[in-house]
Design a protein around this motif. Structure first.
Motif, short mmCIF file in Angstrom:
data_model
loop_
_atom_site.label_atom_id
_atom_site.label_comp_id
_atom_site.label_asym_id
_atom_site.label_seq_id
_atom_site.Cartn_x
_atom_site.Cartn_y
_atom_site.Cartn_z
N LYS A 32 0.84 -1.20 0.00
CA LYS A 32 0.00 0.00 0.00
C LYS A 32 0.88 1.26 0.00
N LEU A 33 1.85 1.25 0.87
CA LEU A 33 2.73 2.42 1.02
C LEU A 33 3.52 2.67 -0.26
N GLN A 34 4.15 1.63 -0.77
CA GLN A 34 5.02 1.83 -1.93
C GLN A 34 4.23 2.09 -3.21
N GLY A 35 2.95 1.69 -3.20
CA GLY A 35 2.12 1.96 -4.37
C GLY A 35 1.45 3.33 -4.29
N SER A 36 1.67 4.05 -3.19
CA SER A 36 1.00 5.33 -2.98
C SER A 36 1.91 6.50 -3.38
N ASP A 37 1.33 7.72 -3.32
CA ASP A 37 2.20 8.87 -3.59
C ASP A 37 2.54 9.58 -2.27
N LYS A 43 7.96 6.16 3.78
CA LYS A 43 7.96 5.60 2.41
C LYS A 43 9.36 5.71 1.79
N LYS A 44 10.00 6.85 2.05
CA LYS A 44 11.31 7.09 1.45
C LYS A 44 12.35 6.05 1.89
N PHE A 51 12.82 -3.57 4.56
CA PHE A 51 11.59 -4.26 4.99
C PHE A 51 11.88 -5.74 5.25
N ASP A 52 12.55 -6.40 4.29
CA ASP A 52 12.82 -7.83 4.44
C ASP A 52 13.74 -8.11 5.61
N SER A 53 14.65 -7.21 5.87
CA SER A 53 15.58 -7.49 6.96
C SER A 53 14.93 -7.25 8.34
N LEU A 54 13.82 -6.48 8.38
CA LEU A 54 13.21 -6.16 9.69
C LEU A 54 11.89 -6.87 9.97
N LYS A 55 11.27 -7.43 8.93
CA LYS A 55 9.88 -7.91 9.10
C LYS A 55 9.74 -9.07 10.10
N ASN A 56 10.82 -9.79 10.35
CA ASN A 56 10.71 -10.91 11.30
C ASN A 56 11.24 -10.57 12.68
N LYS A 57 11.54 -9.30 12.92
CA LYS A 57 12.14 -8.94 14.22
C LYS A 57 11.07 -8.53 15.23
N LYS A 58 11.43 -8.71 16.49
CA LYS A 58 10.53 -8.38 17.61
C LYS A 58 11.35 -7.83 18.76
N THR A 59 10.81 -6.89 19.50
CA THR A 59 11.50 -6.43 20.72
C THR A 59 11.08 -7.33 21.88
N SER A 60 11.69 -7.14 23.04
CA SER A 60 11.30 -8.01 24.16
C SER A 60 9.89 -7.70 24.66
N ILE A 69 5.26 1.01 12.00
CA ILE A 69 4.90 1.69 10.73
C ILE A 69 3.41 1.86 10.49
N GLN A 70 2.57 1.25 11.35
CA GLN A 70 1.14 1.22 11.01
C GLN A 70 0.51 2.61 10.88
N SER A 71 1.01 3.60 11.64
CA SER A 71 0.43 4.93 11.55
C SER A 71 0.69 5.54 10.16
N GLY A 72 1.90 5.36 9.67
CA GLY A 72 2.27 5.91 8.37
C GLY A 72 1.61 5.17 7.21
N VAL A 73 1.30 3.89 7.45
CA VAL A 73 0.64 3.10 6.41
C VAL A 73 -0.83 3.53 6.32
N GLU A 74 -1.43 3.72 7.48
CA GLU A 74 -2.84 4.13 7.50
C GLU A 74 -3.02 5.58 7.09
N ASN A 75 -2.08 6.44 7.51
CA ASN A 75 -2.16 7.87 7.20
C ASN A 75 -1.09 8.21 6.17
N LEU A 76 -1.47 8.10 4.91
CA LEU A 76 -0.47 8.29 3.85
C LEU A 76 -0.02 9.74 3.74
#
Ligand SMILES: Nc1ncnc2c1ncn2[C@@H]1O[C@H](COP(=O)(O)OP(=O)(O)OP(=O)(O)O)[C@@H](O)[C@H]1O
Ligand SMILES: NC(=[NH2+])NCCC[C@H](N)C(=O)O
Length: 371
Positions: A32-37, A43-44, A51-60, A69-76
């Motif tokens: 959604k983000l990368q397909g948006s303006d 996005k930058k 993305f691929d290097s971070l998508k499987n990470k978790k904090t304690s 990132i969900q705020s920036g994805v929802e609020n373009l």
């Protein structure tokens, strides 16, 4: 067969893994983000590689990239688009936070270290507009996080209550000009709340950027405002940050405003330990507020310069200033009143952040007079 030992090991592994539903949401969000303006820093800098290097990470605390990132994805229309659900996120997801921090804070690199706190000589700042021609009001705020607590998305309802008690209890010991009352949002009438918002004293309700970041859970529990009688010293509790400490007054006397803030922070710091990071300075929920956490602003009328809003923004950015509307971030100017403040908060001292606003506004006033 799963022995007790291997079972426990598998369970522990599962707890550190990002689940399939989250991964699916992450992929959808990324597309959604990368397909948006969107013009956001998120996005930058959220490239496929990052993305691929971070998508499987978790904090304690169990926070994932999605929580960041969900705020920036929802609020373009976000300018930045990312928040740290807990302090550890700044290191676990550093590949994304670091370039955003560098871009926002004027080149603060991942190898840079934020300088130690230094309020400087408070007597050296003056009045920005002694004749009262341009500056309507002046405000300086800083943010603080209570040591031992994560940021909004990870707080429990009982932690909110505990923090409110701690904060209101501590503030009740302030004296002199700082003496005031704590007003919890719970139980405050809608009229009082709206009046405080309209008068620029209280945070607004229902900020969609914070909501999408999961930062408004259990609202209004644990949220509140403390202020002295004439509302020149205020503290917000558990809005975007655990604490926002604010000094403000009508007119352009930055020296008085800044002095009040410095003495208040020094007093509060004696009583509550705050989260501080060796490299990032004071820790906040949003990466734009790290470091000094200081935003010094004026409400100002510059009718000639502002006749062309683009021009105003261009000139302001030359002095590292940010232009906002009358009711703050994400709002428009009303009656020609703009909120202009220092943009960066990291890589310089508290004094220099405020001085950046002081010098820049002095220049803007000079330009306005020459037009
Ligand atoms: N110089 C000023 N004089 C009067 N009110 C001000 C001034 N600067 C900001 N405000 C008011 O403070 C309130 C909060 O503004 P805003 O949310 O933009 O900034 P903030 O509190 O610094 O936090 P953040 O940057 O996280 O949004 C708004 O009502 C805004 O109008
Ligand atoms: N209050 C703040 N933290 N402001 C900065 C960013 C706000 C919002 N997330 C955006 O990207 O536009």
């Amino acid at each position: 067969m799963c022995t007790r030992a291997t079972c426990a090991a598998l369970k522990a592994k599962a707890a550190t893994m990002v689940d399939a539903a989250t991964l699916e949401k992450l992929e959808a969000g990324f597309s959604k983000l990368q397909g948006s303006d969107s013009k956001s820093l998120l996005k930058k800098y959220l490239t496929r590689e990052v993305f691929d290097s971070l998508k499987n990470k978790k904090t304690s605390f169990g926070s994932t990239l999605l929580d960041c990132i969900q705020s920036g994805v929802e609020n373009l229309d976000s300018g930045v688009g990312i928040y740290a659900p807990d302090a550890e996120s700044y290191s676990v997801f550093a590949e994304l936070f670091d370039p955003i921090i560098e871009d926002y804070h004027n080149g603060f690199k991942k190898t840079d270290k934020h300088p130690p706190k230094n309020w400087g000589d408070v007597d050296t700042l003056g009045n920005l507009d002694p004749a009262g021609e341009f500056v309507v009001s002046t405000r300086v705020r800083c943010g603080r996080s209570l040591e031992g607590y994560p940021f909004n998305p990870c707080l429990t309802e009982s932690q909110y209550k505990e923090m409110e008690d701690k904060v209101s209890g501590t503030l009740s010991s302030l004296e002199g000009e700082l003496k005031g009352t704590f007003y919890p949002l719970t139980g405050m009438s809608k009229e009082t709340q709206q009046q405080l918002i309209d008068d620029h004293f209280l945070f607004k309700e229902g900020d969609r950027f914070l909501q999408a970041a999961n930062a408004c859970r259990f609202w209004p529990t644990g949220r509140g405002i403390y202020h002295n009688e004439n509302k020149t010293f205020l503290v917000w509790c558990n809005e975007e940050d655990h604490l926002r400490i604010i000094s403000m007054q009508m007119g352009g006397d930055l020296q008085q405003v800044y002095k009040r803030l410095v003495s208040a922070v020094n007093e509060i710091e004696k009583k509550i330990p705050f989260s501080h990071h060796d490299r990032l300075g004071f820790l906040t929920f949003c990466p734009t507020n790290l470091g000094t956490t200081v935003r010094a602003s004026v409400h100002i009328k510059l009718p000639k310069l502002a006749a062309d809003k683009k021009k105003l923004e261009e000139v302001a950015s030359k002095y590292h200033l940010q232009v906002r509307g009358t009711r703050g971030e994400h709002t428009e100017a009303e009656g020609g009143v703009y909120d202009i403040s220092n943009k960066r908060r990291m890589g310089l001292t508290e004094y220099d952040a405020v001085k950046e606003m002081y010098d820049g506004i002095a220049e803007l006033i000079k330009i306005e007079k020459s037009l």
